[in-house]
Motif scaffolding. Sequence first.
Motif, PDB file in Angstrom:
ATOM      1  N   GLY A  64      11.642   8.766  -0.506  1.00 42.36           N
ATOM      2  CA  GLY A  64      11.482   7.328  -0.321  1.00 42.36           C
ATOM      3  C   GLY A  64      10.352   6.781  -1.179  1.00 42.36           C
ATOM      4  N   SER A  65       9.226   7.471  -1.166  1.00 44.25           N
ATOM      5  CA  SER A  65       8.096   7.046  -1.991  1.00 44.25           C
ATOM      6  C   SER A  65       8.438   7.132  -3.471  1.00 44.25           C
ATOM      7  CB  SER A  65       6.861   7.902  -1.683  1.00 44.25           C
ATOM      8  OG  SER A  65       6.446   7.723  -0.343  1.00 44.25           O
ATOM      9  N   ALA A  66       9.203   8.156  -3.853  1.00 40.26           N
ATOM     10  CA  ALA A  66       9.641   8.256  -5.245  1.00 40.26           C
ATOM     11  C   ALA A  66      10.495   7.051  -5.626  1.00 40.26           C
ATOM     12  CB  ALA A  66      10.412   9.556  -5.458  1.00 40.26           C
ATOM     13  N   GLY A  67      11.391   6.657  -4.740  1.00 40.84           N
ATOM     14  CA  GLY A  67      12.265   5.524  -5.022  1.00 40.84           C
ATOM     15  C   GLY A  67      11.504   4.226  -5.225  1.00 40.84           C
ATOM     16  N   ASP A 166      21.758  10.794  -4.226  1.00 44.04           N
ATOM     17  CA  ASP A 166      20.657   9.836  -4.268  1.00 44.04           C
ATOM     18  C   ASP A 166      19.490  10.366  -5.094  1.00 44.04           C
ATOM     19  OD1 ASP A 166      22.041   8.171  -2.472  1.00 44.04           O
ATOM     20  OD2 ASP A 166      21.108   9.136  -0.732  1.00 44.04           O
ATOM     21  N   ILE A 167      19.128  11.608  -4.843  1.00 46.86           N
ATOM     22  CA  ILE A 167      17.967  12.200  -5.520  1.00 46.86           C
ATOM     23  C   ILE A 167      18.257  12.383  -7.010  1.00 46.86           C
ATOM     24  CG2 ILE A 167      16.455  14.215  -5.610  1.00 46.86           C
ATOM     25  CD1 ILE A 167      17.191  14.579  -2.561  1.00 46.86           C
ATOM     26  N   ALA A 168      19.459  12.846  -7.306  1.00 46.12           N
ATOM     27  CA  ALA A 168      19.828  13.053  -8.711  1.00 46.12           C
ATOM     28  C   ALA A 168      19.813  11.740  -9.474  1.00 46.12           C
ATOM     29  CB  ALA A 168      21.209  13.701  -8.794  1.00 46.12           C
ATOM     30  N   LEU A 169      20.369  10.686  -8.894  1.00 48.12           N
ATOM     31  CA  LEU A 169      20.412   9.395  -9.562  1.00 48.12           C
ATOM     32  C   LEU A 169      19.007   8.836  -9.748  1.00 48.12           C
ATOM     33  CD1 LEU A 169      22.141   7.168 -10.787  1.00 48.12           C
ATOM     34  CD2 LEU A 169      22.390   6.167  -8.498  1.00 48.12           C
ATOM     35  N   THR A 170      18.132   9.032  -8.774  1.00 46.54           N
ATOM     36  CA  THR A 170      16.748   8.578  -8.897  1.00 46.54           C
ATOM     37  C   THR A 170      16.057   9.257 -10.071  1.00 46.54           C
ATOM     38  OG1 THR A 170      16.553   8.094  -6.533  1.00 46.54           O
ATOM     39  CG2 THR A 170      14.508   8.478  -7.734  1.00 46.54           C
ATOM     40  N   LEU A 171      16.253  10.565 -10.213  1.00 44.17           N
ATOM     41  CA  LEU A 171      15.608  11.309 -11.303  1.00 44.17           C
ATOM     42  C   LEU A 171      16.127  10.873 -12.673  1.00 44.17           C
ATOM     43  CD1 LEU A 171      15.508  14.872  -9.727  1.00 44.17           C
ATOM     44  CD2 LEU A 171      13.520  13.455 -10.306  1.00 44.17           C
ATOM     45  N   VAL A 172      17.439  10.699 -12.789  1.00 45.08           N
ATOM     46  CA  VAL A 172      18.000  10.326 -14.088  1.00 45.08           C
ATOM     47  C   VAL A 172      17.670   8.871 -14.422  1.00 45.08           C
ATOM     48  CG1 VAL A 172      20.104  10.205 -15.488  1.00 45.08           C
ATOM     49  CG2 VAL A 172      19.808  12.066 -13.865  1.00 45.08           C
TER      50      VAL A 172
END
Length: 239
Positions: A64-67, A166-172
């Motif tokens: 969440g904080s990463a987002g 969700d996590i993969a899309l956030t990283l890319v």
Amino acid sequence: MSSLGFEWRNSRCALGLQQVSLAQHLLPPPRPCCKRHDFARSAIDLALEHHRSLILLVQSGMYGSAGTLLRPLVEASTAAWWLIYSADDAAVQSLPTTRVEGHPDDLLMLRDMAADLTTVFPVIGAMVEGFKKNGSRSSKWMHQYTHGGTPQLTRRDPIGNWTDFDIALTLVRAEMFGLLAPAAEGALSGKADLLSFVFDRREAIAFDLNRIFGLGELGEGERAFPEPDKRCCGDPLFS
């Protein structure tokens, strides 16, 4: 997407950190220039820090904080481009150089900087339209993640959680937005090895967005940026 898992996540985090490190290595050494370009390079540095921080948060499981950092990452990168290509001398001169918080003059809002940049880069118009209330609202997700909207709240236990998708899309997405920062330096300085790195990474990220998420169409883009017509403005920020 569920087959990606932790191994893919770890390798993608390593790739993102490598992108940040290579970008920082290829940037020209800091040197005083003028208010316009010193601010632009500060924005580039801030964007690279945001990108690295986002990855470290993902590695710590703080998704969440990463987002929340995706929008500040876009804002810092966009600010660099706006200062290099769009901000007139009066706007640059009005920017405060003291460290007083809450100054009435500052950078424009993201959508306004992006709107100014559409005269040079028309493709940005899609993002600008996505912020309008009567538009597609396709850009609102950045605001929702940063300000704790429902995309954040529905990913909290026990309601739900952050999926591999969700996590993969956030990283890319972070790689894509983070690459805008060194690209701005490439547009400003014309440094050949930096530009080569930027365009190669852009094509690799575009391929992954298509291969993994089915987003966008593959194809080679222009491997050059237009010459900025905004010149040095104001005294340097440092000596």
